[in-house]
Each structure stands twice: as C-alpha cells, then as structure tokens.
Design a protein around this motif. Structure first.
Motif, PDB file in Angstrom:
ATOM      1  N   CYS A  11      23.089  -5.279  14.139  1.00  0.00           N
ATOM      2  CA  CYS A  11      23.326  -3.915  13.647  1.00  0.00           C
ATOM      3  C   CYS A  11      23.660  -3.915  12.161  1.00  0.00           C
ATOM      4  N   ALA A  12      24.352  -4.954  11.699  1.00  0.00           N
ATOM      5  CA  ALA A  12      24.768  -4.999  10.301  1.00  0.00           C
ATOM      6  C   ALA A  12      23.632  -5.336   9.352  1.00  0.00           C
ATOM      7  N   THR A  13      22.617  -6.042   9.844  1.00  0.00           N
ATOM      8  CA  THR A  13      21.578  -6.546   8.938  1.00  0.00           C
ATOM      9  C   THR A  13      20.163  -6.139   9.307  1.00  0.00           C
ATOM     10  N   GLY A  14      19.924  -5.778  10.566  1.00  0.00           N
ATOM     11  CA  GLY A  14      18.560  -5.510  11.015  1.00  0.00           C
ATOM     12  C   GLY A  14      17.762  -6.765  11.274  1.00  0.00           C
ATOM     13  N   GLU A  15      18.409  -7.933  11.138  1.00  0.00           N
ATOM     14  CA  GLU A  15      17.723  -9.205  11.347  1.00  0.00           C
ATOM     15  C   GLU A  15      17.891  -9.685  12.789  1.00  0.00           C
ATOM     16  N   GLU A  16      16.886 -10.386  13.274  1.00  0.00           N
ATOM     17  CA  GLU A  16      16.998 -11.006  14.582  1.00  0.00           C
ATOM     18  C   GLU A  16      17.829 -12.275  14.451  1.00  0.00           C
ATOM     19  N   ASN A  72      12.984 -17.310  11.499  1.00  0.00           N
ATOM     20  CA  ASN A  72      12.143 -17.282  10.311  1.00  0.00           C
ATOM     21  C   ASN A  72      12.786 -18.157   9.248  1.00  0.00           C
ATOM     22  N   ARG A  73      12.079 -18.387   8.152  1.00  0.00           N
ATOM     23  CA  ARG A  73      12.580 -19.236   7.079  1.00  0.00           C
ATOM     24  C   ARG A  73      12.949 -18.432   5.829  1.00  0.00           C
ATOM     25  N   ASP A  74      13.148 -17.143   5.985  1.00  0.00           N
ATOM     26  CA  ASP A  74      13.422 -16.270   4.854  1.00  0.00           C
ATOM     27  C   ASP A  74      14.842 -16.516   4.342  1.00  0.00           C
ATOM     28  N   PRO A  75      15.004 -17.073   3.139  1.00  0.00           N
ATOM     29  CA  PRO A  75      16.352 -17.309   2.627  1.00  0.00           C
ATOM     30  C   PRO A  75      17.128 -16.012   2.416  1.00  0.00           C
ATOM     31  N   GLY A  76      16.414 -14.926   2.141  1.00  0.00           N
ATOM     32  CA  GLY A  76      17.085 -13.644   1.986  1.00  0.00           C
ATOM     33  C   GLY A  76      17.720 -13.184   3.284  1.00  0.00           C
ATOM     34  N   ALA A  77      17.003 -13.385   4.399  1.00  0.00           N
ATOM     35  CA  ALA A  77      17.552 -13.005   5.702  1.00  0.00           C
ATOM     36  C   ALA A  77      18.789 -13.834   6.015  1.00  0.00           C
TER      37      ALA A  77
END
Length: 357
Positions: A258-263, A284-289
């Motif tokens: 809920c705080a980030t929208g990330e799985e 995923n490998r997204d450093p931003g996530a």
C-alpha cells in the motif's frame, strides 16, 4: 468454535481427485445428490480435503456467467491443472453452461488465470485482445490489471477460498465488493463470510475453516471493510518469529504494497541466534523499486518488523496451480540462490537479544 460438521451420514462422498474425469465426477455427483471432496493446494500448509455440496457451486453459476460474460459458445482457456479448485470450478461451470474448453489463448474468448500466470502471459507477448479474463488464486495488483487492459483484455478479479468459495469480485485487489448472495464482516481484523456457497468443512482432521453459531465462517484471512469495499491482506497465520517477535507476513506485505505500489513478498530466513530474520523479495531488478520499499519499511514498520535481508528474483517459483510457491521462495532465500540486495542493519533492540543469546 470447531470446524463445522462435514456431512450427514446419508450423503455419499465423491473424492473428485481420484476420478479419471473430475469435471464429469462433479456433475455426476450433482445429478445424484452426492457430496464432493476437493483437495486444497497446500501451498501454505499441508493439503486438506474440503467437503461441499455441489449446490454450493451450482447456485453461483448464474452470477459467474453474468460477471464473467461466459455462456454457450464461449471458448475457455484454463492453463491450470484440474487439481486446483479454481480451475476445476471454471471447467465445471463452462461445461454446465455450454461453453467449450480450448487448449490455447489463441483459440479462446475467455480465460481463468492466476496473477502470476497473467504476468507471464503478458511478458510473453500473447495476444489478449478481446479476451475476457478472470483472475484469482492470489491478489491482482491494479498495475497488472491495467497492463492487461492496455493489451486489450477485459479483466475481472475475485477473492475466495476452497472452503468459502466466492467472497468478493471486482476489477482488481483494490476494487473487491461482496459477491452476490454473500455477506462479509470483518471482526478483529479477520474476514468472516456468510453465504450459500460455504463448504461443510474437512474430511478428517482440522484446519483453518471455522463456522460460528451465526452462520458466518472464516479461514483466517485478514482484511478490512470500508462500506462494501473489501481489502484482503492475506492469511494471518503465516508468520516469521524473529528474536521472539511474531511478524505476520500478510500484514507486512500489505503495508509495504500500500505504501509503495510495489509487489513485495516476505519470507523468513533462518538465523543462528534470532531464529529467523525477515527477508523481502522483489520480483524485479529495479533499484528504484528496492529504494522505495526500503524507505517505506523505515517509515511505516516498527523496527522489529522491518526486513533485514533483501533479495530480487527474475521469475517467481510457482506451484502446479500457478500460485507463488512461498516454500520454494523461502528455501531459495535461505540458501543464497536469490539475487542479493543490501542487508538491513539489525536494530539495537534486536542486537541486544542477539547478544543475550
């Protein structure tokens, strides 16, 4: 309150899992007035055999046909095995209403998929234009629903359980409202359901299904209800015990999502003195996530609940039914076979416990 009694003495019980054709077995049991036994997936605990009347399925068929727009002439793709109750239900429903089953998405007008299989289907570039897709078996993130819609699919989503059948239906996990004929209540953070679609309990042994004297039943899933909008956090009994602190996986994942929208998936990694530490896995490998989830963990979680190990995985391990296999994921994290992120520091309160041991 113990689980509800499973059946009267006079009703024969058909073990659908042993049938050569499970779909025919269910429909034959319906014609004969027999009960059916269905195996749960066992992804979070040992498999169980759930007993239900066939009417508890058939009475929902009209609503499913309307919500999923399935009827005679529909061609339904079911990539999951019939051992998964969501797939078996979809197959029985299709045959009952005169739809046909097909072997590929190219032939289909409709499909029933888990969120993980939908993500894989989208990643493979499969043509989903003008397909009606029902997604269940795990939470469907709004982002994934939007991706499927952008690809031309019509997507709906439902929440339920093998013991409860349908509970809520909507566009995605943030748009779930009670299924027709279902009354939902949340008591002390736990989802309770009263409906004509409930099972009768288990064939031998106990389990999470509990039915109260008022007719409401639960399997222990946690959530919240605002008006008629149901938010499902997950099964509250899945926990990591770290330095004597019990961390509920469902609550932690829900807070970070809920705080980030990330799985984010949470597992426990064994620790020689703390018993376990909380680990977070990002698919995923997204450093931003990763940065966003770490920041959210610092802001919204108590210190003892924050993940101390961070991993990424290029593809999630799945069960035969298409759900995320958490047991395999935990083993991969514990054995160091996942891509590492930077571990989080052990907070002073936990460090003190570690020193004492």
């Amino acid at each position: 309150m113990p689980p509800a009694p499973i059946r009267g003495e006079a009703a024969p019980l058909v073990d659908v899992a042993t049938a050569a054709d499970p779909v025919t077995a269910v429909l034959d049991a319906h014609d004969r007035g027999h009960l059916i036994a269905l195996r749960t997936s066992g992804t979070t605990s040992r498999p169980r055999s759930v007993v239900r009347t066939t009417a508890s399925w058939v009475e929902s068929f009209g609503h499913v046909s309307a919500l999923a727009d399935v009827g005679p002439g529909s061609r339904v793709w079911l990539p999951g095995p019939l051992s998964a109750t969501m797939t078996l239900f979809a197959a029985v429903h299709a045959r009952y209403v005169g739809a046909s089953l097909v072997g590929s998405p190219e032939e289909a007008t409709h499909a029933h998929l888990t969120p993980a299989v939908l993500v894989a289907t989208l990643a493979a570039g499969t043509d989903l234009r003008d397909r009606s897709i029902v997604v269940a078996g795990d939470r469907l993130r709004p982002e994934v629903a939007r991706r499927a819609a952008t690809a031309g699919a019509r997507v709906t989503h439902y929440y339920g359980a093998a013991e409860l059948s349908f509970v809520a239906w909507g566009a995605h996990e943030a748009d779930l409202r009670p299924f027709p004929g279902v009354t939902v209540a949340v008591r002390d953070g736990c989802i309770w359901v009263r409906s004509p679609y409930l099972s009768q309990g288990y064939d031998g042994g106990d389990g999470p299904f509990v039915r109260g004297d008022d007719g409401f039943a639960t399997v222990g899933d946690r959530g919240s209800l605002r008006g008629d909008l149901l938010t499902v956090a997950g099964r509250g009994t899945d926990a990591v015990v770290t330095a004597g602190v019990t961390v509920l996986v469902a609550d932690l994942e829900h807070a970070l999502r809920c705080a980030t929208g990330e799985e984010v998936l949470v597992v426990g990694v064994p620790h020689p003195r703390l018993g376990a530490v909380v680990a977070a896995v990002l698919p995923n490998r997204d450093p931003g996530a990763l940065a966003r989830v770490k920041e959210a963990a610092r802001e919204v979680l108590p210190a003892a609940h924050r993940p101390r190990r961070w991993f990424h995985v290029s593809s999630l391990p799945l069960t035969a039914g298409g759900k995320v296999d958490r047991a395999v994921l935990a083993d991969l994290a514990a054995s160091g076979r996942l891509g590492p992120g930077r571990p989080g520091p052990i907070p002073p309160a936990v460090a003190d416990v570690e020193e004492c041991r």
